[in-house]
Enzyme design. Structure first.
Site, mmCIF file in Angstrom:
data_model
loop_
_atom_site.group_PDB
_atom_site.id
_atom_site.type_symbol
_atom_site.label_atom_id
_atom_site.label_comp_id
_atom_site.label_asym_id
_atom_site.label_seq_id
_atom_site.Cartn_x
_atom_site.Cartn_y
_atom_site.Cartn_z
ATOM 1 N N SER A 9 0.966 -1.264 -0.351
ATOM 2 C CA SER A 9 0.360 -0.402 0.226
ATOM 3 C C SER A 9 0.984 1.103 -0.050
ATOM 4 O O SER A 9 2.045 1.212 0.251
ATOM 5 C CB SER A 9 -1.424 -0.194 1.015
ATOM 6 O OG SER A 9 -1.807 0.625 0.655
ATOM 7 N N ASP A 10 0.559 2.321 -0.699
ATOM 8 C CA ASP A 10 1.390 3.431 -0.463
ATOM 9 C C ASP A 10 0.070 4.757 -0.825
ATOM 10 O O ASP A 10 -1.071 4.789 -1.340
ATOM 11 C CB ASP A 10 2.122 3.594 -1.639
ATOM 12 C CG ASP A 10 3.013 4.773 -1.634
ATOM 13 O OD1 ASP A 10 4.014 4.983 -0.965
ATOM 14 O OD2 ASP A 10 2.814 6.068 -1.955
ATOM 15 N N GLN A 11 0.592 5.660 -0.326
ATOM 16 C CA GLN A 11 -0.436 6.665 -0.115
ATOM 17 C C GLN A 11 0.366 8.167 -0.101
ATOM 18 O O GLN A 11 1.678 8.371 -0.090
ATOM 19 C CB GLN A 11 -1.101 7.385 0.592
ATOM 20 C CG GLN A 11 -2.650 7.982 1.409
ATOM 21 C CD GLN A 11 -2.636 8.203 2.636
ATOM 22 O OE1 GLN A 11 -2.328 9.029 2.979
ATOM 23 N NE2 GLN A 11 -3.920 7.766 3.005
#
Length: 189
Positions: A68-70
């Site tokens: 996951s990345d944001q």
């Protein structure tokens, strides 16, 4: 279901995944998270989420790997993790009274088959007008220097908002659990 591995060094993602009460391991992927030239925020979080999962999957034969990345975007600019008080103050001052978009990428990768699922959840945060005193007091109390956008919504950062719009409230913290649960169900069939 296969064993889970969270490809992350984020304590926030770890805390969110613990909510599902499924055992998992954590491995930090240690990748270069720099955006590519002309890469959209959505493409960036998809690429980084997949790269994190694939990097960690190389160490596991038959597991489900979560990547996951944001990123945050305000006034068309990527907002990074501020790192210190001065940068966080500048970010929050620029966000005051404005809308900021958060794009949270999610990948669930089967390390055995290399099949994967990808999603990007968009969250719109509307900041209320903030005075310099409010910003200073918030930063001194919550110290969100390792958070994109310079706030922690699971902490006092929620007091900075006028509204939040998202299909998945956990996406803003960094791991969209509604999407992840849907993906896990698909892989468990």
């Amino acid at each position: 279901m296969k064993n889970l591995v969270l490809a992350s060094s984020s304590p926030y993602r770890r805390e969110l995944l613990e909510r599902l009460r499924i055992p998992f391991e954590i491995i930090s992927p240690n990748i270069d998270e720099s955006p590519l030239a002309d890469e959209t925020p959505q493409a960036l979080v998809k690429r980084l989420s997949l790269q994190k999962a694939m990097t960690v999957a190389a160490h596991f034969n038959n597991h489900l790997i979560i990547g996951s990345d944001q990123v945050a975007v305000g006034d068309g600019e990527l907002l990074t993790k501020p790192g210190d008080f001065d940068n966080a103050f500048k970010q929050l001052r620029s966000e005051s009274g404005k809308k900021v978009l958060f794009y949270t990428g999610l990948v669930l990768l089967d390390s055995g088959s290399q099949q994967h699922q990808v999603d990007v959840v968009t969250t719109e945060v509307v900041f209320r007008p903030l005075s310099d005193i409010e910003i200073t007091e918030y930063l001194q109390k919550d110290s969100p220097y390792n958070c994109a956008g310079s706030f922690r919504s699971e902490g006092l950062g929620i007091t900075l908002f006028e509204a939040v719009y998202s299909s998945d409230p956990t996406a803003l913290v960094g791991l969209p659990l509604i999407s992840l649960n849907r993906m896990l169900k698909i892989f468990s069939k």
